[in-house]
Design an enzyme around this catalytic site. Structure first.
Site, short mmCIF file in Angstrom:
data_model
loop_
_atom_site.label_atom_id
_atom_site.label_comp_id
_atom_site.label_asym_id
_atom_site.label_seq_id
_atom_site.Cartn_x
_atom_site.Cartn_y
_atom_site.Cartn_z
N HIS A 220 0.96 -1.18 0.01
CA HIS A 220 -0.02 0.10 -0.09
C HIS A 220 0.89 1.40 -0.15
CE1 HIS A 220 0.72 -0.08 4.38
NE2 HIS A 220 0.45 1.10 4.34
N GLU A 271 -3.96 3.73 2.02
CA GLU A 271 -3.99 3.97 3.54
C GLU A 271 -4.30 5.40 3.57
OE1 GLU A 271 -0.72 3.39 5.90
OE2 GLU A 271 -2.03 3.25 7.89
#
Lengths: 317, 317, 317, 317
Positions: A220, A271
């Site tokens: 991520h 995120e």
């Protein structure tokens, strides 16, 4: 001197219209440019350099490369020598190889991920300006993130066969690029397998992180939020936009940060992250998480990893 | 390499019992030690070095000295030469001159404030430990601050008579100690008087700041809170303890931080401060506040300075 | 049965364009209607009835009237009798006397403020609808308030001459309109002068409040925010718009709510208010504040009233 | 007049020591009493009546009964008649049948859950007192909840066989006890099956709720937190205490509240809940969630129900 921070990430997306909607209207990045190859350049409102995200049209999701900005052009010469001395091939790319950037160094981390270092990128300025600025600009969209904060790269980890690319990448970052190890997960029967690491050059808890997995991958990239209340707002925005959420608001044990995870339309994990009281420093004792408490390290509230978190990722190059 | 962060501050207090109650039960620092001279040593729960505050019994309130920690012992040699070359007297003090610290450098800033640099201080560790730590410890008192964050020193400023100790101290911090100027107030009819400055070595908005005033003085020292909700809690704690509050919860324009100001029983000003989305970096463009917007720079909500903020301070040495 | 909540407030403004900018773009109310007399009707996004604020062009700032909504039309008959029996003149107004409302009762509180009761107002609906609603709508402006929450009316108080309109208005609200007294300030040398009161019909801490002053006046009306983080956002919005702020973010001792006070361009005081843990109930013991702790009751953090808070108000009719 | 609020809940626990640790040190209720049968009585710091939770030692987890407080003793006579007229058996219990309470009515909801109504319970007072109270008391433990807020009862739902105890219980609450339906889930192929409901007597979003399931059961009881930041703190407390968490911080679509769910050591589900901007009112239009959006109604961020949420519950009597 040395590496200052994450500079940008180059993400591969399957459908550029969907990707632009996601990164602009949902995450709240600002469109700044597009090149003839169809790559789209975006920045956070609080960043001064021209871009921090490059979206590249591709047939498969993942990350093409990650780039860090160094303090001065002269630093590049020093790093070129150090990287090469470490036994890693390094290529010097001319100014413009990275759009709107000065000359850069291109190399592969021991984990196989492509990294660039550069010292110069065109200056655009924060949306709030530099004279008597407001704390935030009007007209923010979606989660209204401040900046690209860090990325987590998945590295091949197979300790039974002596493969630990987490440890190799970590050692490279520490020894060659002067990153500070802030936290680590030690796994294996003897607790001697460095299975995940968090490293920083700023005084935030991490500017890059590595986690073990079956193959090289992209876990991520994270964008910064002001505080815990913006974590709620960000999650609300995901709900309103029916974005696929991986992890709802929670605190990491590691880094203490407030977080949500979700996926872009191509399946790349994002995120939004808010720092919650952490001062990374060269002399801060390294924090170690044991394998049995790994779940709590990642997700402090449940203490359990969800399957998706460890098993879903996109390509690392 | 170089300066890492603020290490400690030595505050003069008139009544040690009252001071200890304030710094321990209200602000939430932890008692760690006391020396034969009656100096009391305190630390925040999230700090790993032995102390960050020294309370010294005295007849007049104020600050005796402020100390910054450098990364390595060898840095001290380099700084000793640079300070001296800059024309500032510098004294090397033996290990123990600063209790539980290694050798240190003692010098006066151009503003007259006494500063120390040191590389070593006894290690105690965070209250949460380094193995599978909780995000915060049980049993916190009062505002439960994380760490000593920064200090604001008042410097003599009399531009009509050619006196600007703000600018002199700022230049010293930039040129000799490699601090980064993040924000400044430019005053005077031509906007060319540097009347207040904020400088950093970490990636927080400031590790030290200077503001102009009639004489050398101590404006405040600040302790770190996790986020805006802890600013409310901190203010509630002040209300419960009937602490004299200078400024209720508000956002600074400068640094964007959430803040309250209040006074210790001796009249020294304290701040509890929460960072709210700010990444200090060497290449971040300096933010400038004009004199007419100074009020908004300090207190973004009202846009007005209260009288106490500019006129009440304690001694700078 | 009986009074449900505050229905609307009619505020006098000196410059309608400035007022509309303030109430729409800064506070975040939605424009819904305008009548031939130039009155402008506004509502919060979370209110379902057509309007909660009427702005009326006038030469002097202040409040014309305040209106409460009762549960059923039949309640109006009962209240008409009770008000009249209490010795207060009450007038029944035909449907439409209050725009888009059914029949209403008009009367003066013992303090002289004009109040209406009505049972019906045109339904518009929340901005988020009633089927699978989002928690908040897109496109909110400024502070994005939810609803009109309460008002504080200033009542003539001159105990030495036997005048206490606070106590008279309070008794009327309790005895005739079945409001519950939640908190009160008791002043005077013997602590027997009811100098300010807070009363509710919902389970919030107050739907109306009265405070003593030199004359009948309008102290403020308040709009509801989701929580403490929105108090910061609201204050940021005031700073961005250079709105004159009376009180920056703080907690009330009375009601425990999070608050800021500020002025509309005509000089009427507004509040944005977030409830912070309070359940008003008929059997909740009345909370009493003594005169020496009045400052802390109003502003818990400082414990001091600022002069403006008690001395600046607009007209009560 | 009529029902004021939830009064208490009687929960069955398998291990009293473990239960007391959980409800006192983790949730933060205060111990107030114990009876000869070993039942333990607890209250929230912000409640004034003697207790709101009764823990009863038992061989199986679940809820024995739930009790609501009415405004006056005379209300009990009215409700006795109305309940009986509705065809439901109702028993009048003498004062003391519910410890420290006046006379009470005992009956079964159409769903089979045992409910009591009572008008009087011994008064203890809030921890902060009634004269110049602080906004919160010192010495709170764990999540430091304010009060028992509501419960969700599972009712047998088998629409293909014509069984809908959700609808029956809801109709009873509306018609006999004058509760207001705020939100509902409509399921089934024609969207005409009332599969879950939320009802209120206060102006909070719910004082009781019903959800369909295979059998009569106890889904959870909820305790009130001040705001979203306390939801984080509460989740942190669960993490520190390794409490089994069902749902990490998230916003409900239904009620908009901030929430976490977790289990007591006996397996009873608890919630800590913060209201986030909602004013329940008799004339608020009922909010309807369609079956396809049920997931989003319950968990707004993910839009998905986790299995545990619908399949794990304890006994309803």
């Amino acid at each position: 001197m040395g590496v200052m921070r994450i500079g940008h990430i180059n993400i591969r997306v399957l459908d550029m219209d969907a990707a632009r909607h996601h990164y602009e209207n949902v995450i709240g990045l600002l469109y700044v440019d597009e090149d003839p190859q169809g790559n789209v350049y975006l920045k956070g409102w609080d960043e001064w350099d021209k871009y921090s995200v490059i979206l590249s049209p591709a047939a498969r999701a993942g990350m093409n490369h990650i780039a860090y900005k160094v303090e001065s052009d002269a630093d590049l010469d020093g790093f070129r020598a150090r990287i090469s001395d470490y036994g890693v091939d390094v290529e010097e790319c001319a100014a413009g190889a990275l759009r709107d950037c000065g000359r850069s160094l291109r190399f592969e981390l021991p984990s196989g991920h492509v990294m660039y270092l550069y010292a110069e990128k065109s200056f655009v300025g924060k949306s709030v300006g530099t004279v008597n600025p407001d704390p935030w600009p009007d007209g923010l969209k979606g989660a209204g993130v401040h900046w690209l904060d860090h990325a987590l790269l998945m590295c091949e980890l197979d300790p039974e066969n002596g493969v630990n690319k987490v440890a190799e990448a970590t050692a490279f970052m520490e020894k060659v690029l002067d990153f500070k190890l802030t936290e680590q997960v030690m796994a294996g029967p003897d607790g001697d397998v460095q299975a995940a690491t968090w490293l920083t050059r700023t005084s935030t808890p991490h500017d890059i992180a590595f986690v073990g997995g079956p193959v090289k991958g992209f876990h991520h990239c994270a964008f910064y939020l002001e505080d815990w209340s913006d974590v709620l707002k960000s999650a609300d925005v995901m709900g309103k936009n029916k974005v696929k959420i991986d992890i709802t608001p929670q605190r990491h044990g590691i880094t203490r940060g407030g977080t949500i995870y979700f996926f872009d339309p191509s399946g790349n994990r994002n995120e939004t992250f808010a720092g919650l009281g952490y001062l990374g420093q060269p002399d801060m004792p390294v924090i170690t998480w044991t394998e049995d408490e790994l779940g709590r390290g990642i997700f402090y509230h449940t203490g359990e990893l969800n399957e998706a978190f460890t098993e879903v990722y996109t390509e690392g190059a």
